[in-house]
Scaffold this motif. Sequence first.
Motif, short mmCIF file in Angstrom:
data_model
loop_
_atom_site.label_atom_id
_atom_site.label_comp_id
_atom_site.label_asym_id
_atom_site.label_seq_id
_atom_site.Cartn_x
_atom_site.Cartn_y
_atom_site.Cartn_z
N ASP A 1 0.71 -1.24 -0.02
CA ASP A 1 -0.01 0.11 -0.18
C ASP A 1 0.95 1.27 0.02
N ALA A 2 2.20 0.96 -0.07
CA ALA A 2 3.13 2.15 -0.30
C ALA A 2 2.73 3.32 -1.18
N GLY A 3 2.40 3.01 -2.32
CA GLY A 3 2.07 3.87 -3.42
C GLY A 3 0.63 4.59 -3.13
N ALA A 4 -0.34 3.71 -2.72
CA ALA A 4 -1.76 4.62 -2.25
C ALA A 4 -1.44 5.23 -1.26
N ALA A 5 -0.73 4.93 -0.04
CA ALA A 5 -0.38 5.80 0.95
C ALA A 5 0.22 7.07 0.55
N SER A 6 1.19 7.11 -0.28
CA SER A 6 1.92 8.10 -0.48
C SER A 6 1.05 8.97 -1.73
N GLY A 7 0.17 8.46 -2.28
CA GLY A 7 -0.70 9.28 -3.15
C GLY A 7 -1.75 9.93 -2.00
N LEU A 8 -2.35 9.36 -1.10
CA LEU A 8 -3.20 10.02 -0.15
C LEU A 8 -2.55 11.16 0.58
N VAL A 9 -1.42 10.95 0.81
CA VAL A 9 -0.57 12.23 1.35
C VAL A 9 -0.80 13.40 0.34
N ASN A 10 -0.53 13.28 -0.84
CA ASN A 10 -0.33 14.18 -1.76
C ASN A 10 -2.00 14.79 -1.92
N VAL A 11 -2.83 13.69 -2.29
CA VAL A 11 -4.24 13.99 -2.23
C VAL A 11 -4.87 14.89 -1.21
N ALA A 12 -4.44 14.61 0.19
CA ALA A 12 -4.94 15.60 1.16
C ALA A 12 -4.10 17.03 1.16
N HIS A 13 -3.03 17.02 0.53
CA HIS A 13 -2.36 18.21 0.33
C HIS A 13 -3.07 19.08 -0.95
N GLN A 14 -3.40 18.47 -1.78
CA GLN A 14 -3.71 19.22 -2.94
C GLN A 14 -5.00 19.45 -2.94
N LEU A 15 -6.02 18.57 -2.51
CA LEU A 15 -7.33 18.83 -2.36
C LEU A 15 -7.68 19.98 -1.20
N GLY A 16 -6.91 19.76 -0.33
CA GLY A 16 -6.99 20.57 0.97
C GLY A 16 -6.80 21.98 0.64
N GLY A 17 -5.73 22.09 -0.38
CA GLY A 17 -5.55 23.62 -0.72
C GLY A 17 -6.57 24.01 -1.74
N SER A 18 -7.13 23.24 -2.60
CA SER A 18 -8.40 23.70 -3.25
C SER A 18 -9.59 23.91 -2.62
N LEU A 19 -9.85 23.22 -1.69
CA LEU A 19 -11.27 23.41 -0.83
C LEU A 19 -10.85 24.64 0.27
N GLY A 20 -9.75 24.57 0.71
CA GLY A 20 -9.52 25.60 1.87
C GLY A 20 -9.54 26.69 0.94
N LEU A 21 -8.94 27.15 -0.20
CA LEU A 21 -8.93 28.33 -0.78
C LEU A 21 -10.29 28.71 -1.12
N GLY A 22 -11.24 27.82 -1.83
CA GLY A 22 -12.48 28.14 -2.08
C GLY A 22 -13.35 28.49 -0.82
N ILE A 23 -13.24 28.01 0.44
CA ILE A 23 -13.70 28.37 1.66
C ILE A 23 -13.15 30.03 1.93
N LEU A 24 -12.16 30.17 1.76
CA LEU A 24 -11.56 31.42 2.19
C LEU A 24 -11.67 32.58 1.02
N ILE A 25 -11.96 32.16 -0.07
CA ILE A 25 -12.49 33.12 -1.16
C ILE A 25 -14.09 33.57 -0.62
N VAL A 26 -14.62 32.67 -0.25
CA VAL A 26 -16.21 32.94 0.24
C VAL A 26 -15.97 34.04 1.47
N ALA A 27 -14.95 33.90 2.26
CA ALA A 27 -14.72 34.59 3.39
C ALA A 27 -14.40 36.16 2.96
N PHE A 28 -13.41 36.06 2.02
CA PHE A 28 -12.97 37.23 1.34
C PHE A 28 -14.07 38.14 0.69
#
Length: 459
Positions: free
Chosen positions: A374-401
């Motif tokens: 599961d090394a590939g899936a786990a490393s992929g999930l780390v990066n998924v959390a990183h990238q999707l967290g960035g998109s989702l977080g920026l979307g929420i902050l755009i609303v606050a802005f």
Amino acid sequence: MLVSYLMIVLDISIVITALPKIETGLRFSHTGLSWVSNAYTLAFGGMLLLGARAGDIFGRRRMLMTGLTLFSFASLAIGVAQSPAWLISARAIQGIGASILAPSTLALLSVTFHDPRERTRALSYYGATAGVGSTIGLVLGGVFADWLSWRVGFFINLPIGLALMLGAKHYLPETVRHSGELDIVGAASSTIGMTLLVYGIVHSATYGWTDATTTASLVASVALLSFFVINEWRAKQPILPLRLFASLERSVAYGTRMLFVGASVGFYFFATQYLQGVLDYTPLEAGVAFLPTTIANFAAAMSIPWLTRRLGNGGLLALALLLSVIGMVMLSDASAHTSYWFHVALPMALIGAGQGGTLSPLTVAGVANVDPKDAGAASGLVNVAHQLGGSLGLGILIVAFDAAGASIHSDAKTLLAARVSAAFTAAAVMQILALLLVLLLVYQFRRDAVSRRLTSTST
């Protein structure tokens, strides 16, 4: 491996400093400008799990070279873009290339170093690459946008990518291939579902939550993401094995990373606009203004092996997140008359130290005790959390802005400063939630340790 990952990180941050130039040069709307980042990160995050799985099946070196090829030539297409639609489309293709490249780099590091101390050191370098590379990219982006053109930041990826492909061919051994199938249904449902979720959130900033398009996007995203979970539960070879969430440590690491990165992406996105739009900095001056973040980030990242031995992974995470929270709260007080050194530079240094001390421990926790298959899936999930967290977080902050500007009637600089302040306040809340998750994990670890000690004494 590290330079390949550095190219991805540099590209993300080079864009941030150049955003005002891109906005005026290609006539983006303010809300539309966020899709310069979101198109990339959504394609990146949405296809990461498929890219990680492809590395397991076809070989990680082969997929690394495939990712480098797609990323490099998409960068060339962005550099010659003539319209917003052209640029956003090329950014999405570039994100797909990054989704193939990034999990290959982390998986190769994970399987190359077996000794725990060597592995921790390698992953600390990986985390340092993410943190320091992002802030160096801000300076480079300012240099290119101010002295040459924002397009240069994309053109340079082509020769670098070609050199890395030659290096990978000669110096990286191919990994063992595993038989299996690609979960196309899972990849498509997760990518489209997350895209609709972010689109619905960003769309609400302009048209409101009751708008038909906003509602339809959010409802469709919930349906697709629910289908994705069901599909992963039933699939014989899922791109996201749900057993990865059986570990509390890994689950907290993924959730914390999403919250923390979401706030961090917002920090860069809005701080750049504040420096250039309120304090009247040039793109180069804005890039240099991020140096307190860069220096503190580098110092913290290089100290991680020493700090981990003394504080433990959980203790280090809690301390780093606390520093970042303090910095973000201070930065949320920004106004049109704020001085740089105390109200901007000092908070930036705290945020940089928090980033340098957070990303590496979160990476270690995200792949902790993972089965080699599961090394590939786990490393992929780390990066998924990183990238999707960035998109989702920026979307929420755009609303606050945008919401902050609805009740303010003043000059342009005062209005922009108030909106940025609201975005930083929301980012601070996200980081506080991340800190609470880590404190919960630390409490659970200490409780388990006490329980084991009592059991041992009783025995």
